[in-house]
Design an enzyme around this catalytic site. Structure first.
Site, PDB file in Angstrom:
ATOM      1  N   ASN A 183      34.115   9.614 -16.803  1.00  0.00           N
ATOM      2  CA  ASN A 183      33.347  10.653 -16.088  1.00  0.00           C
ATOM      3  C   ASN A 183      34.265  11.505 -15.210  1.00  0.00           C
ATOM      4  O   ASN A 183      34.061  12.717 -15.097  1.00  0.00           O
ATOM      5  CB  ASN A 183      32.223  10.026 -15.256  1.00  0.00           C
ATOM      6  N   ARG A 207      34.101  -5.192   5.507  1.00  0.00           N
ATOM      7  CA  ARG A 207      33.573  -4.022   4.802  1.00  0.00           C
ATOM      8  C   ARG A 207      33.598  -2.769   5.681  1.00  0.00           C
ATOM      9  O   ARG A 207      33.921  -1.677   5.220  1.00  0.00           O
ATOM     10  CB  ARG A 207      32.141  -4.322   4.346  1.00  0.00           C
ATOM     11  N   HIS A 260      24.413   7.129 -13.329  1.00  0.00           N
ATOM     12  CA  HIS A 260      23.985   5.770 -13.696  1.00  0.00           C
ATOM     13  C   HIS A 260      23.503   5.784 -15.153  1.00  0.00           C
ATOM     14  O   HIS A 260      22.767   6.687 -15.555  1.00  0.00           O
ATOM     15  CB  HIS A 260      22.836   5.347 -12.757  1.00  0.00           C
ATOM     16  N   GLU A 300      20.615   4.610   0.927  1.00  0.00           N
ATOM     17  CA  GLU A 300      20.944   3.204   1.225  1.00  0.00           C
ATOM     18  C   GLU A 300      20.380   2.229   0.188  1.00  0.00           C
ATOM     19  O   GLU A 300      20.789   1.079   0.117  1.00  0.00           O
ATOM     20  CB  GLU A 300      20.539   2.799   2.657  1.00  0.00           C
ATOM     21  N   ASP A 353      21.099   2.634  -6.382  1.00  0.00           N
ATOM     22  CA  ASP A 353      20.561   3.404  -7.518  1.00  0.00           C
ATOM     23  C   ASP A 353      19.154   3.943  -7.238  1.00  0.00           C
ATOM     24  O   ASP A 353      18.373   4.156  -8.174  1.00  0.00           O
ATOM     25  CB  ASP A 353      20.556   2.559  -8.813  1.00  0.00           C
TER      26      ASP A 353
HETATM   27  C1  GRF Z   1      29.334   4.906 -16.483  1.00  0.00           C
HETATM   28  O1  GRF Z   1      28.496   4.387 -17.459  1.00  0.00           O
HETATM   29  C2  GRF Z   1      28.556   5.254 -15.240  1.00  0.00           C
HETATM   30  O2  GRF Z   1      27.259   5.685 -15.507  1.00  0.00           O
HETATM   31  C3  GRF Z   1      28.515   3.939 -14.510  1.00  0.00           C
HETATM   32  O3  GRF Z   1      29.767   3.369 -14.726  1.00  0.00           O
HETATM   33  C4  GRF Z   1      30.316   3.874 -15.950  1.00  0.00           C
HETATM   34  C5  GRF Z   1      31.638   4.455 -15.592  1.00  0.00           C
HETATM   35  O4  GRF Z   1      32.340   4.880 -16.698  1.00  0.00           O
HETATM   36  N1  GRF Z   1      28.171   4.136 -13.121  1.00  0.00           N
HETATM   37  P1  GRF Z   1      33.666   5.724 -16.506  1.00  0.00           P
HETATM   38  O5  GRF Z   1      34.598   4.892 -15.617  1.00  0.00           O
HETATM   39  O6  GRF Z   1      33.335   7.045 -15.896  1.00  0.00           O
HETATM   40  O7  GRF Z   1      34.214   5.862 -17.897  1.00  0.00           O
END
Ligand code: GRF
Length: 205
Positions: A18, A69, A113, A146, A149
């Site tokens: 991504n 954290r 997500h 918070e 998802d």
């Molecule tokens: C993707 O499926 C995204 O939706 C999820 O983690 C994965 C990350 O993939 N949150 P990448 O590291 O971007 O290839």
């Protein structure tokens, strides 16, 4: 009018496909943004290598170097603030962010997500969608609040589930759609085309 430079920070933990989609969209001028910082909480990820290849500033911020954290998130906040970032894009960032981080950048953090939220939040969601017998899944770009998802939904793309799908084949088809949806959602934010109305994100023409 959209600002000249819209500054992004991208937080990663893994393969970074991504991140790559965002980089490619910027390089093709489909996305009027600049990535000022890529942060990984995992060492030696392919995502960091991608950042390096494209000359982007990137850091591995090791959670183990901080006592707790809060300390880790404060370091993350400071790194991001030093770059005057407009938007933080979580791109496969496998760490739940705490209230301090979320409040500091309230309304300026988004995530992608691989399911149609609110169905299947959490992990291994393609496997869970298959096991549940869902006929459709997809991806969701949403604001981060918070609740894990659980933030307001910006964009969703539907992906059908076929009888011969397995976790890998479904994940692959969803990921292809993620790479289109994430840059699109970012561009909507850059163009200031989103209005929050309760939980709904309305898209202005
Ligand atoms: C993707 O499926 C995204 O939706 C999820 O983690 C994965 C990350 O993939 N949150 P990448 O590291 O971007 O290839």
């Amino acid at each position: 009018m959209a600002p000249d430079k819209f500054i992004l920070a991208v937080l990663v933990s893994g393969q970074g496909s991504n991140l790559q989609a965002i980089i490619d969209s910027i390089e093709k001028n489909d996305l009027s943004a600049e990535i000022a910082l890529v942060v990984s909480n995992v060492k030696d990820t392919y995502a960091l290598e991608r950042a390096h290849k494209h000359g982007l500033e990137s850091i591995f911020l090791d959670p183990k170097s901080y006592p707790d954290r809060n300390g880790y998130e404060q370091a993350l906040v400071e790194r991001i603030q030093s770059k005057s970032v407009n938007l933080i894009c979580l791109a496969g960032f496998m760490r739940v962010l705490g209230n301090h981080f979320i409040e500091t950048f309230s309304g300026r953090i988004i995530n992608i997500h691989p399911s149609l939220l609110p169905a299947f939040p959490g992990l291994r969601v393609q496997k869970r969608a298959l096991e549940h017998g869902a006929r459709f899944s997809g991806c969701t770009v949403h604001y981060v609040n918070e609740e894990v998802d659980g933030g307001p939904i910006i964009l969703q793309t539907v992906v059908p589930i076929y009888d011969n799908d397995n976790e890998a084949s479904l994940s692959k088809r969803i990921l292809e759609q993620e790479h289109i949806a994430y840059p699109e959602a970012i561009q909507l934010i850059i163009e200031d085309r989103l209005t929050l109305s309760g939980r709904r994100v309305l898209h202005n023409k």
